[in-house]
Scaffold this motif. Structure first.
Motif: not given
Lengths: 99, 310, 99, 97
Positions: B22-45
């Protein structure tokens, strides 16, 4: 269910609305300053109540202290972050809503 | 819990799409940070608390800081037009993506379920630690860990060879809260890291999260305006510290060979001690390397006030 | 009690998913960052609740690390990314256009 | 198993982004998504083994550190690339501030 368990569960349950209201504020409030306000409630009261409730439920001092530490750390992060964002936004000339 | 998994998977896919398309580099970076956060939950599962810990420390901490400060240093963050190249080529990508997905599923189906769990459990008592993941990392497959520390060292060398640090290291905004934050939190980082290192012998934890946590603490104190301890000087202790992990692991590997054992096969009885020493050395090196990676260039030999503000 | 806590976890995750809309909409970079901060608080609480549901005390450590690092992202954002970002290219990443 | 499917979809998204993205930072992000998909695949497979297989866990732990170092090197290169050699694009005044 013992009384302690009931109180713990009640605390966790009481903490939950703060999260939903925090998201509601995040989505519905008009500008970044008011959203900071909504967020602070979630970090401080919501997390605090959940930590308190879980500490009571666990019944162990070590876990309770760890939960307390988590809460304090989030408090520090949230307070500093809110201050920094608000200060920078103001310095950069972002106008608060309604002014 | 099935609903939880499905919701998590949907959110992860959506965030990955946001981060890459999606357009907007900052949005991409924030999305990726949240992605990492949710990945931690996936590892727990997925019953992998060790990885969740590392993801929380490295993914949410170090990677986020790296991406955000790289974004701040880019000369041009404006993207012209769509984030994609000229034509998305849907006619190619939809069938190719579906085919790739199908092949991957088929491959996953055809793979024999890995069954090394029994083997690990059998040799665990001799490995010197009670946590199987730590045992695999620092005893059974220590060779992999040696190479990994080598990659970290190599990355630091590569970054230093790019030249001087490209940016001011002092914070752009001055705030008393920021300075106080650095002072208050850094001891907490060290404390939590020591706790994780100690936990690592019998529960999820160990050198990697511990090193990552201290490294993140170092990054935070640099951001808070502290003068970085890391210097690029030849004589400074930092070069030694950066290579400590790699050197110690090699020394141990050759040391046990001198005692008549195969490469990285620790003499029984000494295993616990050796693993502890390796963890300490590797943790220190990982912490230093993360700070060096964050600086994105060779730091000056001496940190004067003008060097920090340049 | 476990089922009850599981429902709360599910609600919190749904809460995060709803909050993602703020990351999508912006409008300013600070708003997106605030949303990310909110998610890290929610993730901490989810981890705490999961630690009790699955009876896995190791998850408390994961939550502790997350709480510790919560400050890092905000501080990097304010200190590095934001100050450079929007001054340079007016609306490159969704500037301060408030409704 | 939901997570195996998730890994596959993330793999395709990451690969697509890596190929068609225009900005280099986005390519780096895609690479990270791609590696996350591979890690997820390994761990989801390990989960199906009985007893729980800890070797993939350790390998993924190694992989996470390696992917952070590659990301850091790529970002350092990207920062160098984005600044023209004359260094006129980013005004000198801003740097010295």
């Amino acid at each position: 269910m013992s009384l302690a368990n009931a109180i713990g569960l009640l605390c966790v349950l009481l903490g939950m609305p703060f999260f939903f209201l925090g998201t509601l504020g995040l989505l519905r409030f008009p500008d970044a300053y008011t959203r900071l306000h909504a967020l602070a409630k979630t970090d401080n009261v919501g997390l605090g109540l959940v930590c308190l409730g879980l500490a009571i439920l666990s019944g162990s001092l070590a876990i309770g202290l760890k939960l307390f530490l988590i809460w304090v750390l989030m408090l520090i992060a949230s307070a500093t972050g809110a201050g920094l964002i608000g200060r920078t936004a103001l310095a950069r000339g972002m106008k608060p809503w309604g002014l | 819990m099935l609903v939880f998994d499905a919701l998590l998977a949907g959110a992860l896919i959506w965030l990955a799409w946001q981060a890459t398309h999606t357009p907007g580099l900052f949005r991409s970076v924030i999305s990726f940070i949240v992605f990492g956060l949710l990945m931690a939950l996936a590892w727990v599962r997925l019953e992998a608390p060790d990885i969740a810990l590392a993801e929380a420390a490295i993914g949410a901490g170090a990677t986020g800081a790296l991406l955000l400060s790289a974004l701040g240093r880019l000369a041009v963050t404006h993207e012209a037009g769509t984030p994609w190249q000229e034509r998305p080529d849907l006619y190619f990508w939809i069938p190719a993506g579906a085919a790739l997905l199908g092949l991957l599923t088929l491959a996953a189906w055809a793979l024999p379920t890995p069954g090394l769990g029994d083997d690990v459990r059998r040799v665990l008592p001799d490995s010197g630690v009670a946590n199987p993941v730590t045992a695999v990392l620092l005893n059974i497959r220590a060779f992999d860990t040696l190479l990994e520390i080598g990659v970290l060292l190599l990355a630091t060398i590569a970054i230093w060879s790019l030249g001087r640090m490209p940016m001011p290291s002092a914070p752009a905004v001055r705030s008393p809260a920021l300075t106080a934050l650095g002072r208050v939190l850094f001891p907490m980082f060290v404390l939590v890291s020591a706790y994780l290192l100690w936990r690592g012998s019998h529960a999820p934890g160990g050198a990697f999260p511990a090193g990552a946590v201290v490294g993140a603490g170092g990054i935070l104190s640099i951001l808070a305006g502290a003068q970085p301890w890391l210097t690029g000087g030849v004589r400074g202790p930092w070069r030694i510290l950066l290579s400590l992990g790699f050197a110690t692991m090699l020394a141990v590997a050759w040391g046990v060979m001198a005692l008549g054992q195969p490469f990285f096969a620790y003499p029984p009885g000494l295993a616990g001690l050796i693993v502890l020493v390796l963890e300490l050395a590797a943790g220190l090196s990982i912490a230093m390397s993360l700070v060096a990676l964050y600086l994105a260039g060779q730091p000056p030999d001496h940190w004067g006030p003008e060097a920090a503000r340049r | 009690m476990t089922e009850f806590l599981s429902i709360l976890v599910l609600l919190l995750l749904a809460n995060i998913v709803v909050g993602l809309a703020r990351v999508l909409r912006g409008p300013s970079a600070a708003d997106r960052m605030l949303a990310a901060e909110m998610f890290s608080t929610s993730a901490v609480v989810i981890l705490l609740l999961l630690a009790f549901i699955l009876d896995a005390p190791a998850l408390l450590d994961v939550a502790l690390v997350l709480a510790l690092l919560a400050a890092l992202a905000v501080v990097t954002f304010v200190g590095r990314a934001w100050s450079e970002l929007e001054i340079r290219d007016g609306d490159g990443t969704g500037g301060d256009r408030e409704p | 198993m939901i997570y195996l499917v998730l890994a596959g979809v993330l793999f395709v998204i990451g690969l697509h982004g890596l190929f068609v993205a225009r900005h280099l930072l986005r390519k780096i992000l895609s690479l990270n998504v791609l590696s996350a998909a591979v890690f997820l695949f390994l761990v989801a497979l390990a989960r199906q083994a009985e007893p729980l297989d800890s070797v993939p866990h350790a390998i993924v732990l190694t992989g996470i550190v390696v992917s952070v170092s590659t990301t850091a090197v790529a970002l350092a290169l990207l920062v160098r690339l984005s600044r023209p050699r004359g260094n006129n694009a980013a005004p000198a005044g801003k740097e010295s501030r």
